[in-house]
Design an enzyme around this catalytic site. Structure first.
Site, mmCIF file in Angstrom:
data_model
loop_
_atom_site.group_PDB
_atom_site.id
_atom_site.type_symbol
_atom_site.label_atom_id
_atom_site.label_comp_id
_atom_site.label_asym_id
_atom_site.label_seq_id
_atom_site.Cartn_x
_atom_site.Cartn_y
_atom_site.Cartn_z
ATOM 1 N N GLY A 6 -26.409 43.346 24.436
ATOM 2 C CA GLY A 6 -24.999 43.275 24.818
ATOM 3 C C GLY A 6 -24.853 43.017 26.300
ATOM 4 O O GLY A 6 -25.834 42.726 27.002
ATOM 5 N N ASP A 130 -11.872 50.202 25.215
ATOM 6 C CA ASP A 130 -12.601 49.088 24.596
ATOM 7 C C ASP A 130 -12.840 49.326 23.106
ATOM 8 O O ASP A 130 -13.937 49.120 22.609
ATOM 9 C CB ASP A 130 -13.928 48.862 25.328
ATOM 10 C CG ASP A 130 -14.484 47.458 25.104
ATOM 11 O OD1 ASP A 130 -13.712 46.563 24.717
ATOM 12 O OD2 ASP A 130 -15.694 47.254 25.319
#
Length: 287
Positions: A6, A130
């Site tokens: 990521g 998020d």
């Protein structure tokens, strides 16, 4: 042993001794997930620090457990409990994956909602910032746990309605007021969670340019259809047909609409979202 890559860096699978949490041979002891900072990540250190600060002192069944961390020279590591079933994103969208049954989708939604409700009601009034399907991880029994606190912020000080901050997060999930002004409200998380709920009910990604043009943006396409009892079936994932009642689908659709209201103050609190999801679960259990 790479589990995923990521923005922060790479996540590996590892093993530690059950009691001491010291490293053990591959295949013996407890499985853990180890996140290793990417040296090119500008945000890396801040996100690592944020994870340590929040997960180091917050504990809840629906938050991923941080077992340990390490900082040595440029090496930054975070060690978490291992989540056997991976992310909600993989189960909803990965090609070839078995479609999640409706009852399991509800269970996951309730778990994630409880995690967010806990953050919002904690003493610090934490804004997660998020929420998305890839940040909702699942254990061996499909219990949902929120992970990745790199962007989390402490909520507004007493008497203030919002925090002003640089715009971060994921396009498609970020609330309109946050994108427009940088003003971050606790209810900005509720908007993002509404988008996740819509993905759960439709089996479609929030943004996907491979779909026909009117459907690129899931919110824009689905919003006019959600209040209509006859059109609700077009939004529901066809792979779970017959597993839910029209009443359950309608209440779910109404909840999505409430969460994605333009004005933050009109959105429900996460505790109300949990209550509504539990009601839908009760309706579903009677089928």
């Amino acid at each position: 042993m790479v589990l995923g890559i990521g923005g922060f860096g790479t996540v590996y699978k590892g093993w530690v001794e059950e009691k001491t949490l010291s490293p053990s041979k591959n295949g013996t002891g407890a499985i853990v997930a180890i996140k290793k900072l990417n040296h090119e990540s500008v945000q890396g250190f801040q996100e690592w620090q944020s994870e340590v600060n929040f997960l180091g002192r917050l504990s809840h069944p629906n938050l991923v457990k941080l077992l340990g961390y390490c900082r040595e020279d440029n090496e930054l590591l975070l060690v978490y409990e291992f989540m056997q079933k991976g992310s909600l994103e993989n189960h909803l969208f990965r090609r070839g994956s078995q479609p999640l049954p409706w009852a399991l989708r509800l269970k996951i939604a309730i778990g994630a909602a409880r995690g967010l409700a806990f953050l919002h009601s904690s003493d610090d009034n934490v804004i997660y910032r998020d929420i998305k399907a890839s940040n909702i991880l699942l254990d061996g029994n499909f219990n949902a746990k929120i992970s990745d606190f790199g962007l989390a912020k402490l909520g507004p000080a007493l008497g203030m309605s919002h925090v002003t901050t640089r715009i971060m997060g994921t396009y498609g999930y970020a609330a309109p007021e946050y994108i427009a002004t940088g003003h971050l409200y606790v209810k900005s998380d509720v908007y993002g969670f509404g988008v996740v709920l819509l993905e759960i009910m439709s089996g479609l990604r929030a943004l996907d340019t491979n779909r026909p043009a009117p459907q690129h943006n899931l919110i824009e396409w689905a919003k006019p259809l959600l209040p209509n009892r006859k059109k609700i079936k077009t939004v529901m994932d066809e792979r779970i047909e017959g597993q839910y009642s029209t009443k359950a689908a309608m209440v779910f659709a109404q909840l999505v609409l409430q969460c994605i209201q333009q004005e933050p103050r009109k959105r429900p609190h996460m505790t109300q979202v949990v209550d509504t999801l539990e009601q839908i679960n009760s309706i579903t259990a009677k089928i």
